[in-house]
Design a protein around this motif. Structure first.
Motif, short mmCIF file in Angstrom:
data_model
loop_
_atom_site.label_atom_id
_atom_site.label_comp_id
_atom_site.label_asym_id
_atom_site.label_seq_id
_atom_site.Cartn_x
_atom_site.Cartn_y
_atom_site.Cartn_z
N VAL A 205 46.74 64.05 -56.11
CA VAL A 205 46.81 62.62 -55.84
C VAL A 205 47.91 62.27 -54.65
CG1 VAL A 205 47.82 60.33 -56.87
CG2 VAL A 205 46.64 62.28 -58.29
N MET A 206 48.91 63.05 -54.40
CA MET A 206 49.58 63.08 -53.22
C MET A 206 48.96 63.21 -51.92
SD MET A 206 53.22 64.95 -54.22
CE MET A 206 53.82 64.78 -52.60
N ALA A 207 48.05 64.48 -51.96
CA ALA A 207 47.30 64.81 -50.70
C ALA A 207 46.17 63.47 -50.44
CB ALA A 207 46.34 66.01 -50.88
N TYR A 208 45.81 62.56 -51.52
CA TYR A 208 44.85 61.89 -51.22
C TYR A 208 45.57 60.43 -50.52
CZ TYR A 208 41.80 57.68 -52.17
OH TYR A 208 41.06 56.55 -52.03
N PHE A 209 46.86 60.28 -51.26
CA PHE A 209 47.51 59.05 -50.49
C PHE A 209 48.27 59.46 -49.23
CE2 PHE A 209 47.28 57.29 -54.95
CZ PHE A 209 46.57 56.02 -54.57
N GLU A 210 48.38 60.67 -48.84
CA GLU A 210 48.97 61.30 -47.54
C GLU A 210 47.92 61.03 -46.50
OE1 GLU A 210 52.06 64.62 -48.97
OE2 GLU A 210 50.21 65.17 -48.52
N SER A 211 46.78 60.90 -46.71
CA SER A 211 45.78 60.49 -45.72
C SER A 211 45.21 59.06 -45.60
CB SER A 211 44.64 61.21 -46.11
OG SER A 211 43.97 61.02 -47.27
N LYS A 212 45.95 58.09 -46.25
CA LYS A 212 45.60 56.73 -46.41
C LYS A 212 46.80 55.93 -45.86
CE LYS A 212 41.79 57.54 -48.74
NZ LYS A 212 40.32 57.23 -48.12
N SER A 213 46.52 54.74 -45.63
CA SER A 213 47.76 53.70 -45.26
C SER A 213 47.96 53.10 -46.61
CB SER A 213 47.21 52.59 -44.43
OG SER A 213 47.87 51.80 -44.08
N ILE A 214 49.18 53.49 -47.10
CA ILE A 214 49.75 53.07 -48.48
C ILE A 214 50.25 51.73 -48.42
CG2 ILE A 214 51.42 53.51 -50.22
CD1 ILE A 214 51.45 56.57 -49.21
N LYS A 215 49.39 50.73 -49.18
CA LYS A 215 49.66 49.37 -49.34
C LYS A 215 49.44 48.95 -50.59
CE LYS A 215 48.23 48.26 -44.60
NZ LYS A 215 47.38 47.33 -43.71
N GLY A 216 50.02 47.86 -50.87
CA GLY A 216 49.80 47.14 -52.43
C GLY A 216 50.86 47.52 -53.17
N GLU A 217 50.78 47.12 -54.67
CA GLU A 217 51.25 47.17 -55.74
C GLU A 217 51.22 48.52 -56.55
OE1 GLU A 217 54.60 45.76 -56.13
OE2 GLU A 217 54.17 44.64 -54.00
N PHE A 218 51.97 49.44 -57.12
CA PHE A 218 51.29 50.45 -57.69
C PHE A 218 52.09 50.72 -59.11
CE2 PHE A 218 50.82 51.61 -53.26
CZ PHE A 218 49.79 52.28 -53.06
N VAL A 219 51.10 51.06 -59.90
CA VAL A 219 51.47 51.65 -61.16
C VAL A 219 51.21 53.01 -61.38
CG1 VAL A 219 51.22 51.17 -63.69
CG2 VAL A 219 51.00 49.38 -62.31
N ILE A 220 52.14 53.65 -61.66
CA ILE A 220 52.03 55.29 -61.83
C ILE A 220 51.97 55.75 -63.49
CG2 ILE A 220 52.97 57.58 -61.71
CD1 ILE A 220 54.78 56.52 -59.13
N VAL A 221 51.03 56.22 -63.79
CA VAL A 221 50.94 56.77 -65.30
C VAL A 221 51.00 58.17 -65.10
CG1 VAL A 221 49.40 56.63 -67.46
CG2 VAL A 221 49.39 54.66 -66.01
N LEU A 222 52.15 58.89 -65.92
CA LEU A 222 52.11 60.10 -65.93
C LEU A 222 51.99 60.79 -67.49
CD1 LEU A 222 53.67 62.34 -64.31
CD2 LEU A 222 56.00 61.72 -65.58
N GLU A 223 51.26 61.83 -67.31
CA GLU A 223 50.68 62.54 -68.36
C GLU A 223 52.05 63.17 -69.18
OE1 GLU A 223 47.15 65.25 -69.70
OE2 GLU A 223 48.39 66.11 -68.14
#
Length: 226
Positions: A205-223
């Protein structure tokens, strides 16, 4: 519906899509004497959209201690008041708790309407167990941050966090360093045009967002821990 004098109404507002406003919420906001809004400019768009002309005053984290007493006095005199936040349900990582506590201490009736809350759709979409979960809201920026994360080492329940775009990668990295590379689901811009949910290992998931422009409000759901 009948609005009761001297009553406090907690009214959820959409977290993005204006169509998620309930009929009852609109009726309450039209019927009360005063609306307490986290940001009157932000809420102005919603009120205008639904042709709600009720007077609105600001009630946010920086003035709520001062405004609580004023609101209680108005309620005691018979005014009906609705409280709204910029998005979602008042009291959930937003102003609301102090006013509710003061109202109950003064025997003022409180009505909390059901409605939008960002963590619920994020939890359901994650695919992680939702029968038991813990809501952590925003982590402290500095003091106590690591301690709050370390507590999750032994937590078997699914955990939910809110996070800002500029802290997302830092938070995910801290989760990985302290908790290991467990699974995580990150949702952003829920109910909006560019809604997106990415689920996988923290590293992926980190690798995915590292390649994107990070914008918006985020909710993280952790197992939870196995």
């Amino acid at each position: 519906m009948t609005i009761e004098p001297g009553k406090l109404y907690l009214v959820p507002t959409p977290i993005g899509n204006l169509a998620d406003m309930t009929y009852r919420a609109v009726e309450v906001l039209k019927g009360v004497d005063l609306i307490l809004a986290e940001d009157t400019r932000t809420s102005g768009f919603l009120l205008k959209h639904y042709e709600i002309g009720t007077p609105a005053q600001s009630f946010h984290a920086h003035n709520e201690h001062k405004k609580v007493e004023e609101a209680i006095e108005k309620l005691k005199r018979g005014s009906s008041i609705a409280q709204i936040s910029d998005a979602g349900t008042p009291g959930i990582s937003d102003p609301g708790f102090l006013l509710v506590r003061a109202a109950l201490a003064n025997d003022i009736p409180v009505d909390s309407l059901p409605g939008a809350t960002a963590f619920v759709p994020a939890l359901i979409k994650s695919g992680f167990p939702s029968d038991r979960f813990v809501f952590e809201g925003f982590l402290p920026h500095k003091k106590g941050r690591q301690t709050r994360i370390e507590v999750m080492k032994e937590e078997s329940r699914t955990a939910i966090y809110y996070e800002s775009p500029h802290r997302l990668l830092k938070t995910l990295q801290q989760f990985k360093d302290i908790l290991g590379d467990r699974n995580v689901s990150v949702s952003r811009e829920l109910t909006k045009k560019f809604e997106e949910t990415v689920t996988g290992s923290i590293e992926d998931v980190m690798a995915y967002f590292e390649s994107k422009s990070i914008k918006g409000e985020f909710v993280i759901v952790l197992e939870g821990t196995k």
